[in-house]
Design an enzyme around this catalytic site. Structure first.
Site, PDB file in Angstrom:
ATOM      1  N   LYS A  67     -19.595  -2.302  10.561  1.00 59.17           N
ATOM      2  CA  LYS A  67     -20.523  -1.464  11.323  1.00 59.17           C
ATOM      3  C   LYS A  67     -20.315  -1.539  12.838  1.00 59.17           C
ATOM      4  CE  LYS A  67     -24.349  -0.169   8.500  1.00 59.17           C
ATOM      5  NZ  LYS A  67     -23.442   0.644   7.752  1.00 59.17           N
ATOM      6  N   HIS A 103       0.842  -1.206   0.000  1.00 64.70           N
ATOM      7  CA  HIS A 103       0.000   0.000   0.000  1.00 64.70           C
ATOM      8  C   HIS A 103       0.881   1.261   0.000  1.00 64.70           C
ATOM      9  CE1 HIS A 103      -3.045  -2.695   2.264  1.00 64.70           C
ATOM     10  NE2 HIS A 103      -3.614  -2.412   1.111  1.00 64.70           N
TER      11      HIS A 103
HETATM   12  P1  ADP Z   1      -9.910  -3.743  -0.349  1.00 63.22           P
HETATM   13  O1  ADP Z   1     -10.536  -4.605   0.701  1.00 63.22           O
HETATM   14  O2  ADP Z   1     -10.761  -2.562  -0.709  1.00 63.22           O
HETATM   15  O3  ADP Z   1      -9.402  -4.473  -1.561  1.00 63.22           O
HETATM   16  P2  ADP Z   1      -7.161  -3.503   0.553  1.00 63.22           P
HETATM   17  O4  ADP Z   1      -6.680  -2.762   1.754  1.00 63.22           O
HETATM   18  O5  ADP Z   1      -6.965  -4.976   0.532  1.00 63.22           O
HETATM   19  O6  ADP Z   1      -8.669  -3.077   0.398  1.00 63.22           O
HETATM   20  O7  ADP Z   1      -6.478  -2.902  -0.755  1.00 63.22           O
HETATM   21  C1  ADP Z   1      -6.619  -1.552  -1.078  1.00 63.22           C
HETATM   22  C2  ADP Z   1      -6.013  -1.332  -2.443  1.00 63.22           C
HETATM   23  O8  ADP Z   1      -4.606  -1.552  -2.386  1.00 63.22           O
HETATM   24  C3  ADP Z   1      -6.529  -2.264  -3.534  1.00 63.22           C
HETATM   25  O9  ADP Z   1      -6.587  -1.537  -4.748  1.00 63.22           O
HETATM   26  C4  ADP Z   1      -5.483  -3.328  -3.603  1.00 63.22           C
HETATM   27  O10 ADP Z   1      -5.428  -3.944  -4.883  1.00 63.22           O
HETATM   28  C5  ADP Z   1      -4.231  -2.512  -3.347  1.00 63.22           C
HETATM   29  N1  ADP Z   1      -3.149  -3.331  -2.815  1.00 63.22           N
HETATM   30  C6  ADP Z   1      -3.168  -4.165  -1.768  1.00 63.22           C
HETATM   31  N2  ADP Z   1      -1.982  -4.783  -1.600  1.00 63.22           N
HETATM   32  C7  ADP Z   1      -1.182  -4.338  -2.588  1.00 63.22           C
HETATM   33  C8  ADP Z   1       0.168  -4.619  -3.017  1.00 63.22           C
HETATM   34  N3  ADP Z   1       0.913  -5.504  -2.380  1.00 63.22           N
HETATM   35  N4  ADP Z   1       0.645  -3.947  -4.091  1.00 63.22           N
HETATM   36  C9  ADP Z   1      -0.143  -3.065  -4.752  1.00 63.22           C
HETATM   37  N5  ADP Z   1      -1.410  -2.771  -4.438  1.00 63.22           N
HETATM   38  C10 ADP Z   1      -1.931  -3.393  -3.370  1.00 63.22           C
END
Ligand code: ADP
Length: 159
Positions: A41, A17
């Site tokens: 919730k 992230h």
């Molecule tokens: P959600 O439950 O909405 O998918 P996440 O926290 O799992 O939320 O992911 C938020 C965003 O970050 C999504 O677009 C996901 O694809 C992206 N993401 C998660 N892990 C990675 C990673 N290792 N590299 C790139 N993007 C990521």
């Protein structure tokens, strides 16, 4: 000022992230990390903890990054932030399928919305919050995948 909203669960925030946020700051002046409350919730305190951990993990970016939670429709939150841009990260084709569906749905609700999909840095392509939680719950070391404050929190929570 060019603002992008980066929505997600961030349960917990990982270095995957953080990498997306860092690279988005080449394209935008500000990233608003937005943690949706609707799926949780009954767990306001857990959402608060996720916000707190995101703030620690992203502190290096200063005022260029803010972390908030939101209720209700994402497109409404995006409008409140005075932007039309939504940021998401892509790891796999499965991510793409999921994102594309969400994207079409949100564009249907608000045709003004624009998506920015950043491919993951290859070193984080295998990394997900779910795997990090699993490893931590089993007593494993997750310090290579998350900010030290997040690793410490997960370690304490698993005891
Ligand atoms: P959600 O439950 O909405 O998918 P996440 O926290 O799992 O939320 O992911 C938020 C965003 O970050 C999504 O677009 C996901 O694809 C992206 N993401 C998660 N892990 C990675 C990673 N290792 N590299 C790139 N993007 C990521």
């Amino acid at each position: 000022m060019r603002i992008v909203v980066y929505p997600g669960s961030f349960n917990p925030i990982t270095l995957g992230h953080t990498n997306i946020v860092e690279r988005a700051l080449d394209l935008f002046d500000k990233v608003v990390v937005a943690i949706g409350k609707s799926a949780d919730k009954n767990s306001d305190s857990l959402v608060q903890k996720r916000i707190e951990l995101c703030r620690y993990a992203l502190a290096e970016f200063g005022e260029q990054v803010s972390v908030q939670s939101f209720d209700g429709l994402l497109v409404d939150f995006v409008k409140q932030q005075q932007t039309k841009f939504i940021l998401r990260g892509l790891r796999t084709l499965t991510d793409y399928d999921y994102e594309y569906q969400m994207l079409e749905m949100n564009r249907h609700i608000d045709s003004n919305i624009e998506y920015v999909l950043l491919p993951t840095a290859s070193r984080w392509s295998f990394l997900s919050s779910t795997r990090v939680r699993e490893i931590a719950a089993l007593g494993g070391d997750v310090s290579a995948f998350v900010h030290p404050v997040v690793a410490e929190y997960l370690q304490r929570a698993s005891k």
